[in-house]
Scaffold this motif. Structure first.
Motif, mmCIF file in Angstrom:
data_model
loop_
_atom_site.group_PDB
_atom_site.id
_atom_site.type_symbol
_atom_site.label_atom_id
_atom_site.label_comp_id
_atom_site.label_asym_id
_atom_site.label_seq_id
_atom_site.Cartn_x
_atom_site.Cartn_y
_atom_site.Cartn_z
ATOM 1 N N LEU A 38 0.463 1.147 12.036
ATOM 2 C CA LEU A 38 1.228 0.156 11.365
ATOM 3 C C LEU A 38 0.430 -1.137 10.903
ATOM 4 O O LEU A 38 0.161 -1.982 11.582
ATOM 5 C CB LEU A 38 2.556 -0.395 12.279
ATOM 6 N N HIS A 39 0.161 -0.925 9.662
ATOM 7 C CA HIS A 39 -0.871 -1.977 9.217
ATOM 8 C C HIS A 39 -0.363 -3.150 8.341
ATOM 9 O O HIS A 39 -0.745 -4.316 9.089
ATOM 10 C CB HIS A 39 -1.999 -1.201 8.222
ATOM 11 N N THR A 40 0.219 -2.895 7.531
ATOM 12 C CA THR A 40 0.730 -4.090 6.561
ATOM 13 C C THR A 40 2.439 -3.967 6.064
ATOM 14 O O THR A 40 2.638 -3.012 5.630
ATOM 15 C CB THR A 40 -0.203 -4.095 5.415
ATOM 16 N N VAL A 41 2.659 -5.152 5.899
ATOM 17 C CA VAL A 41 4.064 -5.328 5.483
ATOM 18 C C VAL A 41 3.943 -6.544 4.312
ATOM 19 O O VAL A 41 3.147 -7.207 4.414
ATOM 20 C CB VAL A 41 5.140 -5.985 6.516
ATOM 21 N N CYS A 42 4.302 -6.003 2.965
ATOM 22 C CA CYS A 42 3.944 -6.888 1.900
ATOM 23 C C CYS A 42 5.295 -7.280 1.481
ATOM 24 O O CYS A 42 5.955 -6.326 1.223
ATOM 25 C CB CYS A 42 3.114 -6.065 0.844
ATOM 26 N N ASP A 43 5.407 -8.297 1.075
ATOM 27 C CA ASP A 43 6.501 -9.018 0.204
ATOM 28 C C ASP A 43 6.199 -10.191 -0.368
ATOM 29 O O ASP A 43 5.443 -11.058 0.082
ATOM 30 C CB ASP A 43 7.801 -9.030 1.262
ATOM 31 N N ALA A 44 7.026 -10.627 -1.454
ATOM 32 C CA ALA A 44 6.592 -11.749 -2.239
ATOM 33 C C ALA A 44 7.061 -13.112 -1.640
ATOM 34 O O ALA A 44 6.522 -14.279 -1.367
ATOM 35 C CB ALA A 44 7.205 -11.678 -3.509
ATOM 36 N N ARG A 45 8.075 -12.719 -0.522
ATOM 37 C CA ARG A 45 8.520 -13.724 0.296
ATOM 38 C C ARG A 45 7.634 -13.547 1.542
ATOM 39 O O ARG A 45 8.197 -12.800 2.597
ATOM 40 C CB ARG A 45 10.073 -13.680 0.415
#
Length: 396
Positions: A38-45
């Motif tokens: 589980l590497h990355t969570v991406c969100d503009a927020r």
């Protein structure tokens, strides 16, 4: 050992469902040859990305989806963004050689979905469209019963997806209520699932005989602050027009001669989030309601005197013998588990380097063509053949 690093792009409600599914099965699917991280969570927020990463155990966060896709360490990308971003982000991920799982609807238009499907076929990565209802064990078991001829030749399907999340006129305006960003309303948001299940059982849809779409709440107030999901927030005194459907219905025909009645509503008070259907054949009938996902009801002319009986979850049902902690008769399985079964299948396909069949991009394309045909039939008040959208071969 091969390490598959997972990134989720979009930290909203459905991003959490993906994160939960990956977390539930990453260790189960690890072997001496590979592991999932589980590497990355991406969100503009960034605050939303940080919270989702913390809850589900992702190591990193990011705010720029393009940087995530460009990162050579990322192998698997879940696209869980608003509808209008699906095509752009999924296409970029495919071109970067990633394994891509894209939320429904695959794209805003059938033409966009066709381009994405062609790109996916040429890609070396595994790709899939999110049709998680296929993984409810009772639904998967119904597919087996149909294929085994338990209810004979299929003649009729009544299928509906009813929700109440938009019934309150004080729910704020968002991208879901703008056609240029959502593609459609109830039709694309929840109807896509029902259309996929219709194809799952009955095969390709050949024609929309007639359709009607209506918007009951024609204006909604703008929120005073950023909003996600279906949350109530403080509203401004400014409103904007709603140009997506609250209710859509149609009569359809399948290539195999079966008839279908379909409806989707996001303004049905009291229904919560309910997919239900009645599937009829020459020798029997099957009923299912997602409010009771652990069971199906079947009546067969040659058995039990034609009366309905209830079949509850059993280890013999798909997914239940090897993907739940307690494989025993009657053990309850809910939405999250079914979603997790889908994620497990996707990770397994990635590990084996095999195409993902039950929800391929071609299935997403087929659904996109039907959704657009329903809109066209409603707008022009005429039958619409799916062949008008140049439907090619699809997997069911």
């Amino acid at each position: 050992m091969k390490t598959f690093n997972i990134a989720i792009i979009g930290a909203g409600m459905i991003g959490a469902a993906h994160a939960s599914g990956y977390r539930a099965h990453q260790a189960r699917l690890a072997s001496d040859q590979h592991q999932f991280v589980l590497h990355t969570v991406c969100d503009a927020r960034e605050d939303a990305a940080r919270e989702l990463a913390k809850v589900w155990g992702f190591a990193h966060i990011a705010s720029d989806w393009q940087a995530v896709i460009a990162d050579p360490e990322i192998d698997i990308v879940s696209v869980t963004l608003p509808n209008f971003m699906h095509a752009e982000v999924a296409t970029a991920a495919l071109r970067a050689g990633k394994h891509v799982l894209c939320e429904k609807p695959l794209a805003l238009t059938a033409a966009q979905a066709a381009e994405m499907t062609a790109l996916a076929k040429a890609s070396k990565g595994v790709s899939g469209s999110v049709f998680n209802y296929r993984r409810i064990p009772a639904v998967a078991m119904i597919k087996q019963l149909v294929e085994n001829g338990e209810i004979g030749t299929l003649s009729h399907l009544l299928i509906q997806y009813q929700c109440g999340y938009a019934a309150d006129p004080l729910l704020p305006h968002s991208w879901r209520y703008t056609e240029s960003k959502a593609g459609g309303g109830a039709l694309h948001d929840i109807g896509a699932h029902a259309i996929d299940i219709a194809r799952f059982f009955c095969g390709d849809i050949s024609e929309i005989v007639g359709a009607a779409t209506d918007t009951l709440i024609t204006h909604r107030y703008l929120p005073l602050a950023a909003n996600a999901g279906h949350n109530h927030v403080a509203l401004s005194d400014r409103s904007e027009k709603v140009d997506t459907d609250d209710i859509s219905s149609c009569v359809m025909r399948f290539r195999n001669g079966c008839q279908g009645l379909f409806s989707a509503s996001r303004v049905t008070v009291g229904m919560g989030n309910t997919l239900s259907f009645t599937l009829t054949g020459s020798r029997g009938t099957i009923l299912f309601n997602s409010e009771r996902p652990g069971e199906l009801h079947i009546a067969r002319a040659e058995r039990e005197g034609g009366a309905f009986i209830t079949l509850a979850n059993q280890p013999s049902f798909p997914f239940l013998s090897d993907l739940i902690p307690v494989p025993h008769d009657g053990v309850a399985v809910g939405y999250a588990e079914g979603f997790g079964f889908m994620m497990a299948e996707f990770m397994q396909a990635v590990a084996e380097g095999k195409p993902w069949q039950k929800g391929a991009f071609s299935d997403g394309l087929a659904v996109a063509q039907v959704l657009e045909a329903i809109q066209l039939s409603s707008r022009e008040r005429r039958p619409v053949a799916i062949a008008e959208f140049n439907q090619g071969e699809n997997h069911v």
